[in-house]
Each structure stands twice: as C-alpha cells, then as structure tokens.
Design an enzyme around this catalytic site. Sequence first.
Site, PDB file in Angstrom:
ATOM      1  N   SER A   1     -10.003  -0.387   6.793  1.00  0.00           N
ATOM      2  CA  SER A   1      -9.377  -0.205   5.480  1.00  0.00           C
ATOM      3  C   SER A   1      -8.686  -1.435   4.898  1.00  0.00           C
ATOM      4  O   SER A   1      -8.299  -1.420   3.737  1.00  0.00           O
ATOM      5  CB  SER A   1      -8.373   0.950   5.532  1.00  0.00           C
ATOM      6  OG  SER A   1      -9.050   2.173   5.442  1.00  0.00           O
TER       7      SER A   1
ATOM      8  N   LYS B   1       0.849  -1.200   0.000  1.00  0.00           N
ATOM      9  CA  LYS B   1       0.000   0.000   0.000  1.00  0.00           C
ATOM     10  C   LYS B   1       0.881   1.246   0.000  1.00  0.00           C
ATOM     11  O   LYS B   1       1.919   1.272   0.686  1.00  0.00           O
ATOM     12  CB  LYS B   1      -0.914  -0.015   1.234  1.00  0.00           C
ATOM     13  CG  LYS B   1      -1.981   1.072   1.231  1.00  0.00           C
ATOM     14  CD  LYS B   1      -2.907   0.944   2.450  1.00  0.00           C
ATOM     15  CE  LYS B   1      -3.997   1.992   2.468  1.00  0.00           C
ATOM     16  NZ  LYS B   1      -4.896   1.855   3.634  1.00  0.00           N
TER      17      LYS B   1
ATOM     18  N   SER C   1      -9.741   1.849   2.525  1.00  0.00           N
ATOM     19  CA  SER C   1      -8.827   2.570   1.665  1.00  0.00           C
ATOM     20  C   SER C   1      -7.768   1.694   0.979  1.00  0.00           C
ATOM     21  O   SER C   1      -7.165   2.142   0.007  1.00  0.00           O
ATOM     22  CB  SER C   1      -8.103   3.638   2.488  1.00  0.00           C
ATOM     23  OG  SER C   1      -7.293   3.064   3.484  1.00  0.00           O
TER      24      SER C   1
END
Lengths: 480, 502
Positions: free
Chosen positions: B197, B98, B173
């Site tokens: 997330s 990420k 996210s």
Amino acid sequence: MAMIKEYETVIGLEVHVELATKTKIFCGCSTAFGGAPNTHTCPVCTGMPGTLPVLNKQVLEYAIAVGLATGCDITRYGKFDRKNYFYPDNPQNYQISQLYLPICRNGGIEIETQEGGRKTVGIHEIHMEEDAGKLIHDEWDECSLVDYNRSGVPLIEIVSEPDMRDAKEVIAYLEKLRLLIQYLGASDCKLQEGSMRADVNLSVREVGQKAFGTRTEMKNLNSFKAITRAIEGERERQIDLIEAGEAIIQETRRWDDAKGISYAMRSKEDAQDYRYFPDPDLAPIVVSDEMLAKIRAKQPEFRTEKMARYREEYGIPDYDIDIITSAKRMADLFEETVAICHQPKKVSNWLMGETMRLMKEKEIDAQDLHFSPQNLAKLIALTDSKAINGNVAKEVFEVMFDQDIEPEQYVEEHGLRTVNDAGALKKAIEEVIAGNPQSVEDYKNGKEKALGFLVGQTMKAMKGKAEPAMVNQILKEFLS
Amino acid sequence: MGKWTDGVSRLKERHRYGLMRIQDMTAVELAVAIKEGKTTAVDAVRETIARIEEKEELYHCYVTLDREGALERAKDVQAKIEAGEISAPLAGVPVAIKDNICTKGMLTTCASKILGNFVPAYSAQAICNLLRNGAIILGKTNMDEFAMGSTTETSAFGVTRNPWDPARVPGGSSGGSAAAVAAGECYYALGSDTGGSIRQPASFCGVVGMKPTYGTVSRYGLIAYGSSLDQIGPLTKDVADCAAVLESIASYDTKDSTSMRRQDTDFTSALIADVKGLRIGIPDDYFKEGLDGEVKAAVLQAAKALEEKGAIVEHFDLSLVEYAIPTYYTIAAAEASSNLERFDGIKYGYRATDYKGLHHMYKKSRSEGFGEEVKRRIMLGSFVLSSGYYDAYYLKALKVKALIKKAFNDAFMKYDVILGPTAPTTAPKLGESLADPLKMYLGDIYTIAVNLAGLPAISVPCGIDKAGLPIGLQLIGDCFQEKKLLQTAYTYEKACREAAII
C-alpha cells in the site's frame, strides 16, 4: 420391583481469579476497585482505534507463581489468543485470552476427603486473560451504560479436571486454592466481591458407569454456601430428569441463590464460534530459565511449612496453629505481633478469641482485618502491666478492631486506666458494704455467690476501672 | 540515453532552469532553505496551501485539510527554528498523513463512514516523532477504506485521481499520500503498507515509497488492518527525502509489543552513490505472465544501469510467488475481521438509527458503516478463522508464510538486494479494477510477499510508459537492511539524474 439406582456426581471447576496487580494487564490504568465510572481508563482499555496491548509482567509472574504452587508444568513458549464475540462490555469485541498455549498445564491440588483420606484434584490448565467492563442498565431511561474501569483487569482462569464428587470436595478444593493464592499475594480471592469466581461443571452418572453424563455449567455463585446449594440442587435436577427418562441438555445455567433454583441461560446449540487465533499485537511469551528461577525463589512459605515452623518456634497448641494459619492475613498479624511482644500464646489468644468473635459478628473476612500488630502488642502490654483490666482490654480491642486506634492514647482519653488508689477503692467498698447489708449477711452465712454480687457492685461504682482480683481481696478482708 | 531516463524529465527541467521554486524543492532542500533563512516554514505552508487550493478539486488527495492549524503550527515551528530550539533535518516542512494514522484532535476516518466522526484523543507514535522533529501536518490523505484496496477507489469519501493522468487511479491504499506528493500538495507524506500500500501507489504516481522492516516504525496509533503485516512508511519526492523521513519516524516504542530495538536508524548515512560489488538478484518468477512488457523492459533497464555502476546482477528462482496472494488474503483478512470488530457503533463512530435492540444496532451500524470491499474481507476473514476451517486455511497460511520467509532467507544468503517490478502494470483507469476484485488482488503479486516475510522494500521511479505513466522499480532487502536499499536506490536515482542532465 425396580431397583433404586445409585448416582455419582462428577464435578469440575472453572475458577476466575482477579490478580492483585496495581495496573491492568495490557495498559497502565489502575485496577483499584470502585472509582467513578470510566475514570480508570485509557485509549487501550476502552478499545480505541490504533491502540495496542502491552503485557504487564507482574501478571505473568503471578500466573507462573500460582502454577508452580499447584504443581503445573510452565509453558516456556506461550501466546495470547483473541476470543472474538460482540458485547458492549468488551470494548474491542474480542477478549485477549489464552487457548492454544496456556501458561500452566497439568497440575493438581491435594484435598482431604470426607472419609479422612486424601485425593488430588487435577488442574487441567491455568491461563491469563483480561476482564470485561460492566454494564449498568438504567431502567428509568431505558438505556444501558457501560463502565470500563474493570476492562483489562488481569484474571487467571484455573480449570480443574472433573475430579470432584461432591460439594464438600469442591469447597475443600476452593478453600485450598484460595489459601494458596492468598499466601502468594496474587489475589485476595473474595467471592462476594467477585475477585474469585467459580463456575461449576456438573454431571451425574450411575455408580460404576465409566462414561461421563451430559454436563451443565452453573454460573453466578457468590459464596461457598451458594456453591454447595447449587451443586445439590443441580444433582437432584439432573437425577430427576434421568429418572423421568428425559435427556439432560448441555447448557449454561444461572443459579438464583435466593430462590434456590437455576435457570437455563444458553444451550450448546447457541454457543458462539469464538474464532480464536493468536493475537498478532502481542509478542510470544517466552519464560526464561532465569525468570522461572526468580519466581521459584520468591515463592512464600505455604501453610504446611508454616504450621511446622509454628510448632517449632512458638510452642503454641496445634489447635491455635490450625486457626491462625487458615488465613494469610491472620498468620501475618500473628508473626508481626509476636515479633514485637514475644508472647505467642497471648497473641494467639487475642486472635482466636476476640478477633474470631468479632469477625463472625461483623461478618468480616480475615483479609480485611486492619488493626496493626503494633497496636495489638501495645494492648497486650497494657494488660500485662495491669494498667487496664481484661474487660476494659476487650472494650478497647473492639474499637481497635474497627478503627485501629492507638490503645494507650485511647485508654488515657477515655479514662479507662485501672484505679490503683487503694484509698478510693476502700472507700467504694465501704459504701457497697453499707448499702447491701443483705448480701453481706448472705456471704457471712456461707453464700459464696453473694461475694460475686458485691464485687460487681464495687466494679460498677469504680466504673469498671478497678482490678477485679484486688477488689476481691479487699472485700474479703473487710468481711472477715 | 536509455529509456529509463525519461522518468526524470521533470527533474531535468528543474535543473535546467537552475533557479528553484519552493514547491519544486524536496523536503530536505526545503528544510535547508528554511534553516539558511532563504524561506520560512510559514511561506512553505502558504504556498503549499495555495497549490492545494489549485489542484485539490481535481485530484482530491485529502480527506481533511487543516489550513489554520498548519499555519499556526508553522509560525510556532519557525520561531523555534530561529530560536535554535528545533534543529531536526526536516524541521518546518509540511507533511500529509494517511488517514488511518491517529492525529490528536484531528479527524481520523480510515476513509470509512463508520469512523466519519472520529477524532482521536492521542497521536500515533510516528506522529509524535514527526512533531518532535518540527513537522507541520497539513491534513489527512485519502485512502482505500481501512487500507483495503489497491486504487483508493474504496474510500467512502470519493476517489483520488492520479496527477499524471486524472483519468487514472493513484494506486492504493495510500493513494492520497502518493498523489499529494506527486502533485506537490505536500513535501512528503506518511502511508501504511500491509501488502504493498505504500510501494504500489508510489510506483503509479512516480514517487519514492518505502515499507520498512516490520517493527521499525511503531504501530501505536496506526488503525490496524493486518496487524502482523502493517508498517508505516514514507512517500517522498526522492531517495534522500525517504531516508530522512524514515530516520525521523523510526523508534523503539514500549507501547508496541512488536516494536524492535534498533541502533542503526541513521538512514541518511546510507546516501552514498556506490554499488560496487553489491550482489543483486533478479527473481525470474517476477517476470512471468501478467507482467506488462514496458514495465518489464524498464525494470531490466534499471538493473542494467546498476550493473554499469558496478553491481553484480544475477537471475534466480525465488519460488512460492504464486502462493503469496492466497496466503496474504487469508492472514490479512483474518486479522482484519477481528481488528474491525471494535467498530460497533457503541463507543465512537457511526451508529445507525432506527434499530430494535443491541444486535440489530450492531448489524445495522456495521452494514451501513462499512463499504463493500471491507465487508468482503471481514467475511473472508471470519470464514477462515471459523471452527472447522481454522486449520485448513488460517494455520496453513501461517505455514506458507514461514516457507516464504525461508525462501527469502535463502535468497539473501546469495544477494544483498532483490530487484523486480513494484507492480505488473502502470496505473489503470478509474473503475477498471473494482469490477473484478480478484484481478485487483493479483496486482499485489510483487509486493505482498515482502510483508509476509516482514522485509523492507522500496519503490523508486524507473521510467515512463508510452501512455506517459510512471513505472516503479522495487528493491527488496533482508530484515534491517534498509541502508542497503537506500544506497542502491540513491545510486540509481543519481545515475538517472546525471543521464538526464547530459
């Protein structure tokens, strides 16, 4: 006829002290002063994304030690808070400080008042925080540069109660505080270099009035003299305003010591909302019984105790004790030198005499004395054995004071050893007598002063390397 | 055969053919194949890159791809594996990271314009752990800007599409990470979870995602959103991979004051298909208004499957669920407003041009550098911390947080695992959520209480709805009880596979 009003000054101090840790408060970078810009930095103290602070335990220990020495309550469960404000010297745009649960609270320091009495200046709190970096404004390029070497250097802020009433009390409080912290080894507390910074909060009120007047905060005070002048100046400024029927504005002012006036920096209305909240990156500070006991056991001998011991142990006059213990470094030098040469009074004389004289002349702080006890002891031994005379000793000491040279070696290299060769001395004296018939005559006619002149001439001929007492004695023999 | 078995139809297909292509392998399977010499790390990287080239234009999982770096690294790691220098369980397996986790020398943007040019000089501790274990980093995955969002649509670098239906969001996210795993554009990925997330995009993309107990994975190098809530965790193809990845990244770290010293990080030891006597609690509060009927049915069906395997399943009231969202948005926004102050255009990142003086430069850089959702949360956070409102909002939120933690503590006196849905619905269409932020915030209702209480939780696929979209089952454990979660999830997953093969 209008009565002349009498005013009382009310003063409280916020003192920032840079702690003498080797590394910064939240990372492993060096705290050393100087260094090329941004060389004592890492991702943490430059506020890089994703980095996290980790508390340097030594900072906590020093803060607690100062708290214990000033009679504070130690907060057993504390936290760090973030103080949010934007400025380029502050890489995260928040400063990690303590607002809600400062490490120490409710202490005090006893000072002597002008009237010879004693009073306690209360300490509201002591908290830990990180220092900011430094902005350098380049006027040629019309830009500002930032140096983060100082960013993250540990500070404690010692906030007093508004208990002081004049500049003398302020200085007495600061001197006592400074000495105490120096004795703890927690900081060198140099105002000029900024390792101790005092902001003065001051208001005036009519004598007898209970409520405080509106206060101002004065910054940029780099010496005790500046503090004294700023206090007197601000007192007058405020009284003038009151007398003129004007209001005092609660504001921060900057003292310009060269001009002897202060300027308004920002008023309370401009005050930012710092949006303090507990820093979620740092675990709560838990002070255990063991930790507290350990710090307590490590507390040094403070001045009062030291003075009593000196009286007992060294038998030197109170006057000497007072001066020697007035700086930790001086006391350390004294004790360490005496431990080698066992002559307390002689060591004391060197410290009180030549050392103090040179410190004054060269504007050097006691903490920066760097001649070693070993060399001072050697110098005393050289004079004891009459290997050098008093004047030569002073000359050698001055070099030692500057460069900490090894005195024996220095005396040899520079040929300063006293000449004990009676033949050479007698020869020199004969020449002086032959060359100064008038003085000889004068002496014989009872002018004692003339002998001094002849001794001086002989010393000069011997290039100072004779023992004056011996010169005196031989001269008298020759002239009688 | 129950409806819940549909979610593993792809697995069924895989097993039917017996022969396995590299890209269909799980991370653990690939690592074994590399160790046994059946394939190499270099081949795995080549094939994955080929797959990325094929799929990426449509899905857009990555912000940064490091093709050359990954290949170089694969050669190096392969040599080390052959020389016996690296023997870690996931050595040689390509991973996606990420883009809010710092990677030394590799762009790390948080999917924000303000960090569009930021290359860290250091790697996050979790990355260091991965590299030590022979992982090969393919690149950085797309996300909601600064992890603020539930759809990956707030990214400054474009949306990521859901591989199950490109008209839909992958969740967020960590949407890029979840989609990359689902699309086979990596073998596993790291995400971060502040309010769901990792778990919610795992649910939307039909993969496994786990948020570990706060303090299990070092936060050093994770660009903070809500510091007291953030945790890095795995997104994987199955539960066994999830355990292996967590084992690889978990460590006590002296650079993170909130890091925990744990002796029980041998998570793969919990991969046992057995839930006999396990006490499972189903909070009725999680099945009320707002929950999609198909999701509800699939989750309850999963509970039944576990009951059939010997677990004791009960319903109970967790309470306080409705307070989790305002509490979370107060605390997370407050911390974010302060955490994001360092992005000011001075030291790194985006700086506006044409400014007059320092304050104008700050204002312009930040106004232009941050997206709408980030600015919304900075304002919200600044407000709740401001003088006069601090007690009413921030302090009160901290008190509610403590009550929520207590409610979970009470529940864990009775249950080993709490079972519920990961999200109220399956993946929404692109553009649906952004128009109504409040509605988007409500989508986090089942995940955020877990972060507030610092608990571990896992999302595992538990079926497919009529639209063909995956549904996620969430299992929540008490602090440090990841092993119970992994064991439960593993048992459930195995039951699904068995049912699928039958």
